[in-house]
Motif scaffolding. Structure first.
Motif, short mmCIF file in Angstrom:
data_model
loop_
_atom_site.label_atom_id
_atom_site.label_comp_id
_atom_site.label_asym_id
_atom_site.label_seq_id
_atom_site.Cartn_x
_atom_site.Cartn_y
_atom_site.Cartn_z
N VAL A 52 -29.61 58.96 73.12
CA VAL A 52 -28.83 59.90 72.31
C VAL A 52 -29.63 61.18 72.11
CG1 VAL A 52 -27.83 60.26 70.01
CG2 VAL A 52 -27.59 58.06 71.14
N VAL A 53 -30.93 61.06 71.94
CA VAL A 53 -31.78 62.22 71.67
C VAL A 53 -32.36 62.79 72.96
CG1 VAL A 53 -33.85 62.98 70.47
CG2 VAL A 53 -32.34 61.33 69.41
N THR A 54 -32.86 61.91 73.84
CA THR A 54 -33.60 62.40 75.01
C THR A 54 -32.70 62.70 76.21
OG1 THR A 54 -33.97 60.18 75.87
CG2 THR A 54 -35.61 61.05 74.33
N CYS A 55 -31.54 62.10 76.30
CA CYS A 55 -30.57 62.28 77.38
C CYS A 55 -31.07 61.75 78.72
CB CYS A 55 -30.17 63.75 77.55
SG CYS A 55 -29.35 64.43 76.11
N ILE A 56 -32.29 61.32 78.85
CA ILE A 56 -32.80 60.82 80.12
C ILE A 56 -33.16 59.34 80.04
CG2 ILE A 56 -35.22 61.40 79.72
CD1 ILE A 56 -33.40 61.80 83.04
N SER A 57 -33.38 58.82 78.83
CA SER A 57 -33.82 57.43 78.75
C SER A 57 -32.66 56.44 78.79
CB SER A 57 -34.65 57.21 77.48
OG SER A 57 -33.85 57.41 76.34
N ALA A 58 -31.41 56.90 78.70
CA ALA A 58 -30.28 55.98 78.79
C ALA A 58 -30.18 55.34 80.16
CB ALA A 58 -28.99 56.70 78.42
N PRO A 59 -30.32 56.09 81.28
CA PRO A 59 -30.33 55.42 82.59
C PRO A 59 -31.51 54.46 82.75
CG PRO A 59 -29.92 57.76 82.86
CD PRO A 59 -30.27 57.53 81.43
N VAL A 60 -32.63 54.78 82.12
CA VAL A 60 -33.79 53.88 82.16
C VAL A 60 -33.44 52.58 81.44
CG1 VAL A 60 -36.20 53.59 81.44
CG2 VAL A 60 -35.43 55.77 82.35
N GLY A 61 -32.71 52.69 80.34
CA GLY A 61 -32.26 51.51 79.61
C GLY A 61 -31.32 50.65 80.44
#
Length: 182
Positions: free
Chosen positions: A112-121
């Protein structure tokens, strides 16, 4: 195998004399006659000898009359489990939660904050689900939640990026068509 009746319990008036014959619900059941034997210990009466302690109560019964372990006399031995003892693979404690499943959920929410860690999740969620299937650890719900949150935030991020790119391209195209007149 039958066990002798318990001498300390009165007979059950509702139990039939033949255990294999069902009870007739319309047959009247008579209560058992009173027990002619006196109960132990006999009740205290003022005419009985005086207690030795001087407290007004009868002395306690002597110690050491019964067995130290096991059921009281006349009772059947404890029942054994029909399934036998637990096997070697039985676990009784709490399961370990997969650390990768926890990392998947944390990275997805941080998207939600970083916009890049969601695909990592999302990637960590898939790896965690495979690890949980192989090792039997807990945390499958956390991995599934990490996948869902990661996919949703990734789709929202991609749609938002495409929206901003379209606006940027439209603004550049409109900017070249602007004529300035002074």
């Amino acid at each position: 195998m039958t066990y002798p009746p318990d001498p300390y319990q009165p007979p059950d008036p509702y139990r039939p004399s033949d255990p294999y014959r069902p009870l007739d619900p319309y047959q009247a059941v008579q209560p058992p006659p009173p027990d002619p034997t006196p109960s132990y210990p006999p009740p205290y009466t003022p005419t009985s000898p005086a207690p030795s302690s001087g407290s007004g109560y009868p002395p306690p019964p002597p110690y050491g009359g019964g067995p130290a372990y096991g059921p009281p006399p006349g009772y059947p031995p404890p029942a054994k489990s029909p399934f036998g003892p637990p096997g070697y693979g039985a676990s009784y404690g709490p399961q370990n939660t997969s650390a990768m499943a926890i990392a998947s959920l944390v990275c997805s929410i941080a998207g939600v904050v970083t916009c890049i860690s969601a695909p990592v999740g999302v990637v960590l969620g898939h790896l965690a689900k495979r690890q949980i299937r192989e090792t039997g650890e807990g945390g499958e719900g956390l991995a599934t939640a990490g996948l869902w949150v990661g996919y949703i935030l990734t789709v929202i991020g991609v749609v938002t990026a495409l929206f901003y790119a379209a606006i940027f391209i439209w603004a550049i195209a409109e900017g070249t068509n602007v004529t300035t007149t002074f």
